[in-house]
Design a protein around this motif. Structure first.
Motif, short mmCIF file in Angstrom:
data_model
loop_
_atom_site.label_atom_id
_atom_site.label_comp_id
_atom_site.label_asym_id
_atom_site.label_seq_id
_atom_site.Cartn_x
_atom_site.Cartn_y
_atom_site.Cartn_z
N TYR A 72 0.85 -1.19 0.00
CA TYR A 72 0.00 0.00 0.00
C TYR A 72 0.89 1.25 0.00
CZ TYR A 72 -4.11 -2.98 0.93
OH TYR A 72 -5.10 -3.92 0.86
N GLN A 73 0.69 2.18 0.94
CA GLN A 73 1.51 3.39 0.93
C GLN A 73 2.91 3.18 1.52
OE1 GLN A 73 -0.23 7.46 1.04
NE2 GLN A 73 -2.01 6.44 1.96
N PRO A 121 3.12 10.11 1.47
CA PRO A 121 1.68 9.91 1.63
C PRO A 121 0.87 10.79 0.70
CG PRO A 121 2.59 11.13 3.49
CD PRO A 121 3.76 10.66 2.68
N VAL A 122 -0.36 10.36 0.43
CA VAL A 122 -1.27 11.17 -0.38
C VAL A 122 -1.53 12.50 0.32
CG1 VAL A 122 -3.59 11.31 -1.38
CG2 VAL A 122 -2.36 9.13 -1.40
N ASN A 123 -1.67 12.44 1.63
CA ASN A 123 -1.94 13.64 2.42
C ASN A 123 -1.07 13.57 3.67
OD1 ASN A 123 -3.23 15.36 4.50
ND2 ASN A 123 -4.82 15.67 2.96
N ALA A 124 -0.35 14.64 3.98
CA ALA A 124 0.60 14.61 5.10
C ALA A 124 -0.08 14.64 6.46
CB ALA A 124 1.56 15.80 4.99
N VAL A 134 -5.30 9.25 3.85
CA VAL A 134 -6.14 9.14 2.66
C VAL A 134 -5.78 7.83 1.98
CG1 VAL A 134 -6.68 10.10 0.40
CG2 VAL A 134 -6.34 11.64 2.35
N LEU A 135 -6.78 6.98 1.72
CA LEU A 135 -6.52 5.66 1.15
C LEU A 135 -5.73 5.77 -0.14
CD1 LEU A 135 -7.22 2.61 1.53
CD2 LEU A 135 -9.13 3.00 -0.05
N GLY A 136 -4.65 5.03 -0.23
CA GLY A 136 -3.82 5.06 -1.43
C GLY A 136 -2.75 3.99 -1.36
N GLY A 137 -1.78 4.09 -2.24
CA GLY A 137 -0.66 3.17 -2.27
C GLY A 137 -0.87 2.00 -3.19
N ALA A 186 -4.95 5.14 -5.49
CA ALA A 186 -5.44 6.50 -5.69
C ALA A 186 -4.83 7.19 -6.89
CB ALA A 186 -5.17 7.35 -4.44
N ARG A 187 -3.69 6.68 -7.38
CA ARG A 187 -2.92 7.46 -8.35
C ARG A 187 -2.94 6.90 -9.77
NH1 ARG A 187 1.00 7.69 -3.46
NH2 ARG A 187 0.95 9.88 -2.80
N GLY A 188 -2.99 5.58 -9.95
CA GLY A 188 -3.01 5.06 -11.31
C GLY A 188 -2.28 3.76 -11.50
N PHE A 189 -1.53 3.68 -12.61
CA PHE A 189 -0.88 2.44 -13.04
C PHE A 189 0.58 2.75 -13.36
CE2 PHE A 189 0.16 -0.58 -16.56
CZ PHE A 189 0.00 -1.77 -15.87
#
Length: 589
Positions: free
Chosen positions: A414-415, A439-442, A446-449, A466-469
């Motif tokens: 994940y992140q 991180p997506v948000n410091a 925020v769900l991501g990674g 959250a960001r892509g491929f």
């Protein structure tokens, strides 16, 4: 098939203490302190190089809420020159013809949650779990407790026209499909089988006949089972559930809830509540390795080993538990089928579980050797760089990297990013490389990674929630030589599914010999001996390029004669040299 529990825990505590990074090591790690941002976060890498990032396409992201779970990227599958990337709102297909530079080819909006994908031939399978899923892939949802338009289960798409996938079947299941596994049989070329891992609530019997949210005393309960879908390859529209194996049953009493039904302690070893709860009434992932007739199930409270020689009737061979594990999540065999790596998704994927206060046995990998059909614990491995409280981080999905002679995985956290790590020595795993973003948000989680990271035909591809491929390539380090990377590139697959392992094989080649040569030198091959072997291999390659096959073959055999069979690394190189001498003589590589 008796349940065995990992021995507690003084010995295990001593074992994992050696993996804890010191404060100085953590401070020096480039992954610590990376700047935050959705599409502009700072990054750090070693042994991996990002070659291309693709932002999520329109229809698969909410720019006002990049961490929205309704548009989360999920798992990957590969076929030919294409990557199939799941999303909670449908799926995207990327053209991998250039390898390092994937290009979006097709997008299909089809909401339903999870969206994990597998491919076989011209068929694409998609897991659907959420109650908003509709049979017709509509975006309007399916409101109400009971809705005849609702779909939860496995969709089947015809992808013979890669530009226009068409749904040809939709097999309903009682708990939906959180994940699924495509299983083949060498004795059955007309069908494939899909094991369905449903982890959600049981739907009403008024919506799908036969569903029952009842106790283990009810032989028809929809809990404590998986479903097996049989898919006729010539008539996929007739796909249907044909079996509902009770893989958790106690063989002595017949009780279907025969494995771990309560957490091992009142709270997680961290002193927090269990999240998720390690209670085995489901499997999360089942990874099939059809060529060896085995599968490994990560089943909430247990890891299990399964005989799948008869794919319609899988049988549990062994089960283990671990008081450190909150949720047995996924599994990966080594290529020889002698080891299994299990993951623990402590926190369910949405929690920060890689903090400097978290032990390396929590939310980690565990490595088991397979000995006489039994799982034997060896060690833990966890991402060594501490992450912040704003980063969801825990062990997640990965695959083998085909570096010959070694057991190496690339894995998503994940992140926590991506790690490249070696478990050739089951008791002493070690990190070889990584890629990480801030991180997506410091200031808030925020769900991501990275949901998953897999090697496929010379590159590593990852879905970022959250960001892509993303696409990566391996770059040489002191731990992974260029010769080993080049040998890995010679392995070509036509198909790879997240929960289906093919046997990796290497054709006889100079690349393979060079990889084993590096490993023999790393293992202590003497300098004089190494220099002579190297000169002979160089000479053999020159002679082969000049079409002097016989002399090239002789040079390779001479190099082999300089090596000792008693040394494992030298013996492996010796065997590869002899094989290559025969291949060259026949006019091959």
């Amino acid at each position: 098939m008796r349940l065995r529990t990992l021995g507690v825990i003084a010995a295990a505590g001593a074992l994992v203490a050696g993996f804890l990074p010191t404060a100085a090591q953590a401070a020096d790690d480039p992954r610590v302190g990376l700047g935050a941002g959705w599409l502009d976060a700072q990054s750090a890498a070693s042994g991996l190089e990002l070659t291309k990032h693709n932002d999520k396409p329109a229809g698969f992201v909410n720019p006002d809420s990049p961490g929205s779970s309704s548009f989360a990227n999920s798992d990957l599958a590969f076929s030919g020159n294409y990557a199939f990337a799941g999303n909670y709102n449908g799926f995207n297909i990327y053209d991998l013809s250039t390898g390092a530079d994937p290009v979006l080819k097709t997008s299909v909006v089809c909401p339903g949650g999870q969206g994990d994908l597998s491919v076989y031939g011209n068929l694409l399978f998609m897991s659907v779990e959420e109650t908003r899923g509709r049979i017709d892939c509509g975006t309007q949802g399916a409101p109400g407790t009971v809705n005849p338009e609702r779909f939860r289960g496995v969709r089947v798409f015809d992808i013979s026209d890669i530009n226009a996938p068409t749904q040809v079947a939709a097999v309903q299941t009682c708990r939906g499909s959180h994940t699924h596994t495509v299983v083949t049989s060498p004795k059955d070329k007309k069908n494939v089988y899909v094991y369905v891992q449903g982890t959600s609530s049981v739907r009403s019997g008024d919506e799908l006949a036969g569903c029952a949210n009842t106790a283990a005393t009810d032989p028809n309960t929809s809990l404590w089972r998986i479903e097996v879908i049989k898919v006729p390859l010539k008539n996929p529209e007739t796909a249907a559930v044909v079996a509902q194996p009770r893989l958790f049953a106690n063989p002595e009493t017949g009780a279907i809830d025969g494995l771990q039904n309560t957490p091992p302690t009142a709270q997680h070893p961290s002193g927090t509540n269990w999240s998720p709860r390690p209670v085995t009434n489901q499997c999360h992932d089942i990874t099939a390795y059809p060529e060896i007739g085995l599968a490994a199930g990560a089943c909430a409270g247990n890891g299990i080993l399964i005989d799948i020689k008869d794919p319609e009737n899988p049988k549990r061979l062994d089960a283990v538990s671990d008081p450190n594990y909150a949720y047995w999540h996924s599994a990966t065999f080594n290529n020889d089928g002698t080891k299994v790596v299990f993951t623990d998704e402590w926190g369910g994927g949405s929690g920060a579980r890689c903090r400097d206060t978290d032990q390396p046995s929590w939310g980690a990998n565990s490595i088991y050797n397979i000995v006489n059909g039994k799982l034997v614990f060896q060690s833990y491995y966890k991402l060594p760089a501490p992450q912040t409280t704003a980063e969801n981080c825990v062990a997640h999905n990965g695959s083998l990297v085909p570096i010959p002679g070694r057991d190496i995985m690339v894995q998503a956290w994940y992140q926590g990013g991506i790690s490249l790590w070696d478990f050739t020595d089951s008791a002493n795993p070690k990190e070889l490389g990584y890629f990480d973003r801030g991180p997506v948000n410091a200031s808030a989680l925020v769900l991501g990674g990275f949901w998953s990271a897999y090697w496929y035909n010379g590159h590593i591809y990852g879905t970022e929630i959250a960001r892509g491929f993303d696409a990566f390539k391996l770059v040489p380090t002191s731990a992974v030589a260029n010769e080993e990377i080049e040998a890995a590139k010679t392995v070509k697959l036509n198909l790879f599914n997240a929960q289906g392992q093919p046997r990796l094989s290497w054709e006889s080649s100079f690349e393979l010999v060079r990889a084993y040569q590096v490993q023999a030198e790393r293992a202590g091959l003497g300098k004089v001996q190494a220099k002579a072997v190297d000169a002979l291999i160089d000479e053999a390659q020159r002679l082969k390029d000049r079409h002097q096959k016989l002399l090239a073959s002789v040079a390779l055999k001479t190099a082999a004669a300089l090596l000792k069979k008693s040394d494992p690394a030298q013996a492996r190189l010796q065997s590869a040299l002899i094989d290559l001498s025969k291949t060259v003589l026949k006019g091959g590589r």
